[in-house]
Design a protein around this motif. Structure first.
Motif, PDB file in Angstrom:
ATOM      1  N   LYS A 141       0.759  -1.178   0.010  1.00 22.27           N
ATOM      2  CA  LYS A 141       0.059   0.023  -0.046  1.00 22.27           C
ATOM      3  C   LYS A 141       0.879   1.194  -0.076  1.00 22.27           C
ATOM      4  O   LYS A 141       2.074   1.084   0.687  1.00 22.27           O
ATOM      5  N   PRO A 142       0.512   2.384  -0.707  1.00 22.27           N
ATOM      6  CA  PRO A 142       1.403   3.580  -0.797  1.00 22.27           C
ATOM      7  C   PRO A 142       1.058   4.350   0.607  1.00 22.27           C
ATOM      8  O   PRO A 142       0.424   4.809   0.931  1.00 22.27           O
ATOM      9  N   CYS A 143       2.558   4.378   1.204  1.00 20.78           N
ATOM     10  CA  CYS A 143       2.917   4.853   2.359  1.00 20.78           C
ATOM     11  C   CYS A 143       4.079   5.212   2.426  1.00 20.78           C
ATOM     12  O   CYS A 143       4.938   4.276   2.400  1.00 20.78           O
ATOM     13  N   ASP A 144       4.614   6.294   3.076  1.00 22.17           N
ATOM     14  CA  ASP A 144       6.059   6.624   3.394  1.00 22.17           C
ATOM     15  C   ASP A 144       6.098   6.067   4.943  1.00 22.17           C
ATOM     16  O   ASP A 144       5.488   6.187   5.765  1.00 22.17           O
ATOM     17  N   HIS A 145       7.348   5.261   4.880  1.00 19.88           N
ATOM     18  CA  HIS A 145       7.570   4.677   6.400  1.00 19.88           C
ATOM     19  C   HIS A 145       9.055   5.078   6.847  1.00 19.88           C
ATOM     20  O   HIS A 145       9.943   5.418   5.924  1.00 19.88           O
ATOM     21  N   THR A 146       9.294   5.564   8.066  1.00 19.47           N
ATOM     22  CA  THR A 146      10.593   5.683   8.672  1.00 19.47           C
ATOM     23  C   THR A 146      10.853   4.692   9.685  1.00 19.47           C
ATOM     24  O   THR A 146      10.216   4.362  10.407  1.00 19.47           O
ATOM     25  N   TYR A 147      12.172   4.504   9.548  1.00 13.86           N
ATOM     26  CA  TYR A 147      12.745   3.145  10.443  1.00 13.86           C
ATOM     27  C   TYR A 147      13.990   3.602  11.278  1.00 13.86           C
ATOM     28  O   TYR A 147      14.925   4.316  10.341  1.00 13.86           O
ATOM     29  N   GLN A 148      14.053   3.060  12.279  1.00 13.81           N
ATOM     30  CA  GLN A 148      15.546   3.207  13.036  1.00 13.81           C
ATOM     31  C   GLN A 148      16.238   2.045  12.957  1.00 13.81           C
ATOM     32  O   GLN A 148      15.687   0.867  13.091  1.00 13.81           O
ATOM     33  N   LEU A 149      17.359   2.136  12.653  1.00 20.33           N
ATOM     34  CA  LEU A 149      18.225   0.868  12.368  1.00 20.33           C
ATOM     35  C   LEU A 149      19.182   0.812  13.613  1.00 20.33           C
ATOM     36  O   LEU A 149      19.811   1.802  14.039  1.00 20.33           O
TER      37      LEU A 149
END
Length: 354
Positions: A141-149
């Motif tokens: 699904k179209p959506c921006d995601h932000t992740y912490q590595l």
């Protein structure tokens, strides 16, 4: 008046009893054997009943229930039903008394457990694949995601005849991946923010038309090669790119064995981001395939949204990383966020590459 549901249950019970009797006597037809096989796969209680009856028959029978044991093997392997009692009796005639009964009991328990394990294993694997497909659909699904590595461990293997490998080989050291922040959109747009040893941001990214790198001590580099700066992101070596989660999940279906762990309730019920229970899907790499040794996906049961991914021994240049990728937020970041202009001063020098 007897309800239709009760009547159906009684019919099924009577039919199951008849089929089990035929199985034990070695007189079950191929058609009836297939029906019994379907019943056991559809209902664990039916399977338990069959095993119990066979165990009882083995304990009470002088011929050790040989036909029924052999027939059970045929059901597991979907092979032909054996009805030659003489052949089975000849096999067990060498055992006598209590020792023979013990052997039969052990065989019954082993075969029953084997069949139960086989059928439940099939059901578990099917459920895991179904959940994986659901997670892939949600990720698409179209959506921006932000992740912490977070890097839990970084292993630098040794080559035969050499000491510990030099990770840089004369090149400037890469900014550490631990603590990096990764923003992704679709399958080809990303922004990776790392901090240098001096505490300055080093930003690489791609907007789907050009890839770029913003260094704290030099010009902005822009390339028409979309993969030019995605090599800084772990996973690209073996088709498990962190910037394209959907492609990585698709690869799990081909190169990994997947299984589901039980649903877990969140301990902190007062948390503002409590979205209900989560579940862990574990994928273990098959032999002859390349990539991370193991992938663990924690996702929300109700929505299928991934909250965290953990990669064990993920190839990253000469290193093997154990890395966690935790979802920070999912929201639209703006039309120009993935353009390099959004991550450096307007007067910074720009160099273009092929």
């Amino acid at each position: 008046m007897i309800s239709s549901e009760h009547s159906s249950e009684q019919y099924s019970s009577e039919r199951l009893g008849l089929l089990v009797s035929q199985l034990i006597d070695g007189q079950i037809s191929t058609e009836d054997a297939n029906e019994l096989n379907r019943l056991m796969k559809a209902d664990v209680r039916s399977l338990e009943h069959v095993v119990d009856q066979m165990l009882l028959d083995s304990l009470l029978s002088d011929d050790l229930g040989g036909d029924s044991l052999t027939a059970l093997v045929d059901l597991v392997t979907d092979g032909p039903v054996v009805s030659d009692k003489a052949r089975v009796r000849n096999f067990v005639s060498g055992t006598a008394g209590w020792f023979g009964v013990t052997v039969a009991t052990a065989c019954s328990l082993f075969l029953g457990t084997l069949l139960l394990w086989y059928l439940l294993g099939q059901a578990t694997a099917s459920a895991a694949v179904t959940e994986l497909n659901r997670i892939i659909a949600v990720t698409a699904k179209p959506c921006d995601h932000t992740y912490q590595l977070t890097v839990e461990e970084a292993i630098l293997p040794q080559r035969r005849g050499e000491g510990e490998m030099a990770p840089d080989r004369g090149r400037p050291p890469k900014p550490p991946m631990d603590g990096a922040v990764l923003h992704v959109r679709g399958g080809d747009q990303f922004v990776l923010v790392r901090m240098t040893q001096d505490g300055l941001p080093f930003v690489t990214g791609c907007n789907g038309q050009a890839s770029w790198a913003v260094r704290p001590d030099g010009p902005v580099r822009v390339s028409s090669d979309l993969s030019r700066f995605s090599r800084d992101v772990p996973g690209h070596e073996h088709s498990m790119p962190l910037i394209n989660i959907q492609d990585g999940l698709e690869r799990l279906r081909e190169a990994y064995e997947v299984q589901l762990l039980p649903v877990e309730e969140q301990e902190d019920k007062s948390s503002l981001d409590d979205d209900g229970p989560s579940r862990l899907l574990v994928a273990v790499k098959k032999r002859s395939y390349r990539g991370p040794k193991r992938v663990e996906i924690t996702y929300l049961v109700q929505s299928g949204l991934i909250r965290q991914m953990r990669f064990v021994e993920m190839p990253y240049g000469p290193q093997r990383l154990t890395l966690r990728m935790t979802l920070v937020e999912g929201q639209q970041l703006g039309e120009t966020f993935f353009d390099h202009e959004s991550h450096h001063a307007a007067d910074q020098i720009i160099e273009f590459e092929e």
